[in-house]
Design an enzyme around this catalytic site. Structure first.
Site, PDB file in Angstrom:
ATOM      1  N   ASN A 101     -33.857  15.679 -44.275  1.00  0.00           N
ATOM      2  CA  ASN A 101     -34.349  16.739 -45.159  1.00  0.00           C
ATOM      3  C   ASN A 101     -33.531  16.718 -46.459  1.00  0.00           C
ATOM      4  OD1 ASN A 101     -35.087  19.106 -46.414  1.00  0.00           O
ATOM      5  ND2 ASN A 101     -34.858  20.396 -44.591  1.00  0.00           N
TER       6      ASN A 101
ATOM      7  N   HIS B 179     -43.611  18.720 -46.485  1.00  0.00           N
ATOM      8  CA  HIS B 179     -42.152  18.759 -46.624  1.00  0.00           C
ATOM      9  C   HIS B 179     -41.534  18.124 -45.381  1.00  0.00           C
ATOM     10  CE1 HIS B 179     -38.086  19.858 -47.191  1.00  0.00           C
ATOM     11  NE2 HIS B 179     -38.077  20.741 -46.208  1.00  0.00           N
TER      12      HIS B 179
ATOM     13  N   CYS C  99     -36.405  24.028 -50.512  1.00  0.00           N
ATOM     14  CA  CYS C  99     -37.273  22.944 -50.025  1.00  0.00           C
ATOM     15  C   CYS C  99     -38.672  22.995 -50.630  1.00  0.00           C
ATOM     16  CB  CYS C  99     -37.355  22.973 -48.505  1.00  0.00           C
ATOM     17  SG  CYS C  99     -35.761  22.713 -47.725  1.00  0.00           S
TER      18      CYS C  99
HETATM   19  O1  UT7 Z   1     -36.348  22.551 -44.801  1.00  0.00           O
HETATM   20  C1  UT7 Z   1     -36.354  23.929 -44.754  1.00  0.00           C
HETATM   21  C2  UT7 Z   1     -36.924  24.430 -43.524  1.00  0.00           C
HETATM   22  N1  UT7 Z   1     -36.134  24.064 -42.388  1.00  0.00           N
HETATM   23  C3  UT7 Z   1     -36.741  23.818 -41.269  1.00  0.00           C
HETATM   24  O2  UT7 Z   1     -37.949  23.813 -41.258  1.00  0.00           O
HETATM   25  C4  UT7 Z   1     -35.941  23.630 -40.005  1.00  0.00           C
HETATM   26  C5  UT7 Z   1     -36.607  24.411 -38.900  1.00  0.00           C
HETATM   27  N2  UT7 Z   1     -35.946  24.321 -37.614  1.00  0.00           N
HETATM   28  C6  UT7 Z   1     -35.832  23.176 -36.911  1.00  0.00           C
HETATM   29  O3  UT7 Z   1     -36.199  22.117 -37.355  1.00  0.00           O
HETATM   30  C7  UT7 Z   1     -35.284  23.246 -35.518  1.00  0.00           C
HETATM   31  O4  UT7 Z   1     -35.195  24.609 -35.136  1.00  0.00           O
HETATM   32  C8  UT7 Z   1     -33.891  22.576 -35.349  1.00  0.00           C
HETATM   33  C9  UT7 Z   1     -34.050  21.065 -35.431  1.00  0.00           C
HETATM   34  C10 UT7 Z   1     -32.957  23.071 -36.399  1.00  0.00           C
HETATM   35  C11 UT7 Z   1     -33.338  22.906 -33.963  1.00  0.00           C
HETATM   36  O5  UT7 Z   1     -34.234  22.483 -32.954  1.00  0.00           O
HETATM   37  P1  UT7 Z   1     -34.647  23.499 -31.792  1.00  0.00           P
HETATM   38  O6  UT7 Z   1     -35.516  22.763 -30.874  1.00  0.00           O
HETATM   39  O7  UT7 Z   1     -35.216  24.731 -32.447  1.00  0.00           O
HETATM   40  O8  UT7 Z   1     -33.246  23.780 -31.092  1.00  0.00           O
HETATM   41  P2  UT7 Z   1     -32.479  25.154 -30.884  1.00  0.00           P
HETATM   42  O9  UT7 Z   1     -31.887  25.614 -32.182  1.00  0.00           O
HETATM   43  O10 UT7 Z   1     -33.359  26.100 -30.116  1.00  0.00           O
HETATM   44  O11 UT7 Z   1     -31.308  24.668 -29.931  1.00  0.00           O
HETATM   45  C12 UT7 Z   1     -31.595  24.142 -28.620  1.00  0.00           C
HETATM   46  C13 UT7 Z   1     -30.285  23.659 -28.034  1.00  0.00           C
HETATM   47  C14 UT7 Z   1     -29.138  24.659 -28.162  1.00  0.00           C
HETATM   48  O12 UT7 Z   1     -28.357  24.569 -26.982  1.00  0.00           O
HETATM   49  P3  UT7 Z   1     -28.533  25.635 -25.790  1.00  0.00           P
HETATM   50  O13 UT7 Z   1     -28.229  26.970 -26.419  1.00  0.00           O
HETATM   51  O14 UT7 Z   1     -29.953  25.511 -25.360  1.00  0.00           O
HETATM   52  O15 UT7 Z   1     -27.523  25.192 -24.788  1.00  0.00           O
HETATM   53  C15 UT7 Z   1     -28.331  24.145 -29.317  1.00  0.00           C
HETATM   54  O16 UT7 Z   1     -26.980  24.505 -29.251  1.00  0.00           O
HETATM   55  O17 UT7 Z   1     -29.855  22.475 -28.738  1.00  0.00           O
HETATM   56  C16 UT7 Z   1     -28.489  22.650 -29.130  1.00  0.00           C
HETATM   57  N3  UT7 Z   1     -28.258  21.877 -30.347  1.00  0.00           N
HETATM   58  C17 UT7 Z   1     -27.869  20.593 -30.317  1.00  0.00           C
HETATM   59  N4  UT7 Z   1     -27.626  19.757 -29.313  1.00  0.00           N
HETATM   60  C18 UT7 Z   1     -27.249  18.503 -29.624  1.00  0.00           C
HETATM   61  C19 UT7 Z   1     -28.398  22.272 -31.620  1.00  0.00           C
HETATM   62  N5  UT7 Z   1     -28.091  21.253 -32.457  1.00  0.00           N
HETATM   63  C20 UT7 Z   1     -27.764  20.199 -31.672  1.00  0.00           C
HETATM   64  C21 UT7 Z   1     -27.368  18.875 -31.929  1.00  0.00           C
HETATM   65  N6  UT7 Z   1     -27.125  18.065 -30.883  1.00  0.00           N
HETATM   66  N7  UT7 Z   1     -27.240  18.385 -33.204  1.00  0.00           N
END
Ligand code: UT7
Length: 325
Positions: free
Chosen positions: A282, A252, A126
């Site tokens: 992304n 980004h 990225c």
């Molecule tokens: O480009 C290179 C760099 N990349 C980035 O900068 C990405 C950085 N990370 C992020 O943008 C975020 O961490 C994500 C968008 C990937 C995830 O968001 P988050 O707020 O950090 O969510 P999380 O991973 O802590 O997950 C929260 C909950 C989980 O469920 P439980 O364990 O709380 O029951 C996940 O299983 O959201 C759930 N979850 C989803 N739910 C519905 C994860 N993906 C999804 C989804 N739909 N697509």
């Protein structure tokens, strides 16, 4: 440590300027509702956690080289040039179908280059387009090239695993290209760049041998909101400018919450932040150049404006560029 040679480099009068740009987005627009039908997710979750509303997916038979070549041809048309007017191509990508040769060499071939121009790829994920800008700045500073074409092109859908809701919804495909020409002005085009990496944090985000994306989302998020502001601050301090001097911040495009947090940390007003993650998702190494091309096409950013562009990604890698378009 940041680049110790930066001071020396900036004192030299070997500048550059932007003379053309172009972009390509695949025809197929995939809205969040499509994911709702095939996995346990909702439009509400995707929009509230990422800001993404839609993304473009390439056709199965459409390659990174195909997309890069279209963007490159559009940039040449925009500049009123042919490929033989270019004397170096650098392509940022991590998703090419072939391990070799480089996408850059293939683009040169597709465009019919007859001048044996050098062409190579950078794999900064990225942060890849910043890595490409950094190389170009170095080559201009050393007066080694006259016109350099930089391309960012990615087919992220090659890595999208439709059984993994935590990554599948985040990515899109596309390509953008920019042509910079040597100029005696040192305050136009690519003015300054900084690039960094931390290979010890490989586990945060990487591709796997079977072409899947492995990401610790929350950890990657935390590092992104530290590293992008850090690189942006370095560039501003180095150039002796503040947020007031910058017309647009083009971060980004991975997650709207990350973008907003960075803006808050750096105390940039939100109206100066360009957001395209809602439309493109992304696109990794194509993200920044696609965002810039979109903003120029739509009259959001005007030629002559000063852009601060921080990025962060797999590696981990991060960096920033100061560009006058
Ligand atoms: O480009 C290179 C760099 N990349 C980035 O900068 C990405 C950085 N990370 C992020 O943008 C975020 O961490 C994500 C968008 C990937 C995830 O968001 P988050 O707020 O950090 O969510 P999380 O991973 O802590 O997950 C929260 C909950 C989980 O469920 P439980 O364990 O709380 O029951 C996940 O299983 O959201 C759930 N979850 C989803 N739910 C519905 C994860 N993906 C999804 C989804 N739909 N697509």
């Amino acid at each position: 440590m940041y680049n110790a040679w930066a001071e020396k480099i900036q004192s030299q009068e070997m500048g550059n300027r932007l003379i053309g740009y172009g972009s390509y987005l695949p025809e197929r627009v995939v809205k969040n509702a499509e994911f709702e039908r095939v996995m346990d997710t909702t439009d509400e979750w995707i929009v509230s956690r990422t800001g993404i509303k839609e993304r473009h997916f390439a056709r199965a038979d459409e390659t990174v080289v195909d997309m890069a070549t279209i963007a490159a041809q559009r940039a040449l048309d925009n500049a009123g040039l042919t490929i033989d007017d270019i004397d170096l191509i650098i392509v940022s990508n991590v998703t090419a179908e072939l391990d070799f040769p480089s996408v850059a060499v293939q683009v040169a071939g597709r465009l019919g280059a007859t001048n044996n121009l050098p062409a190579f790829d950078v794999r900064g994920a990225c942060t890849g387009f910043i890595y490409a800008l950094h190389c170009a700045r170095g080559f201009f500073t050393a007066a080694m090239h006259q016109r350099i074409m930089l391309i960012g092109a990615e087919k992220m859908t090659r890595f999208v695993d439709m059984t993994d809701r935590s990554t599948a919804v985040l990515f899109g495909d596309g390509a953008g290209a920019m042509i910079f020409e040597h100029s005696t002005s040192s305050y136009s085009g690519i003015i300054d760049t900084v690039i960094m990496s931390d290979g010890k944090s490989f586990e945060c985000l990487h591709g796997t041998e079977n072409h899947k994306i492995q990401m610790n989302g929350p950890e990657t998020y935390k590092r992104a909101v530290m590293c992008m502001p850090d690189a942006a601050r370095y560039i501003m301090e180095h150039a002796g400018i503040t947020a007031d001097n910058v017309d647009w911040i083009v971060p980004h495009q991975a997650n709207l919450r990350i973008i907003n947090s960075c803006a808050q940390i750096l105390q940039f007003p939100l109206e100066k932040i360009l957001v395209t993650v809602d439309k493109h998702a992304n696109t990794s190494g194509a993200s920044g150049v696609l965002a810039l091309a979109y903003a120029l096409d739509n009259g959001i950013i005007r030629r002559g404006q000063l852009i601060l562009y921080p990025a962060f990604g797999s590696g981990l890698t991060w960096g920033a560029a100061l560009i006058r378009l």
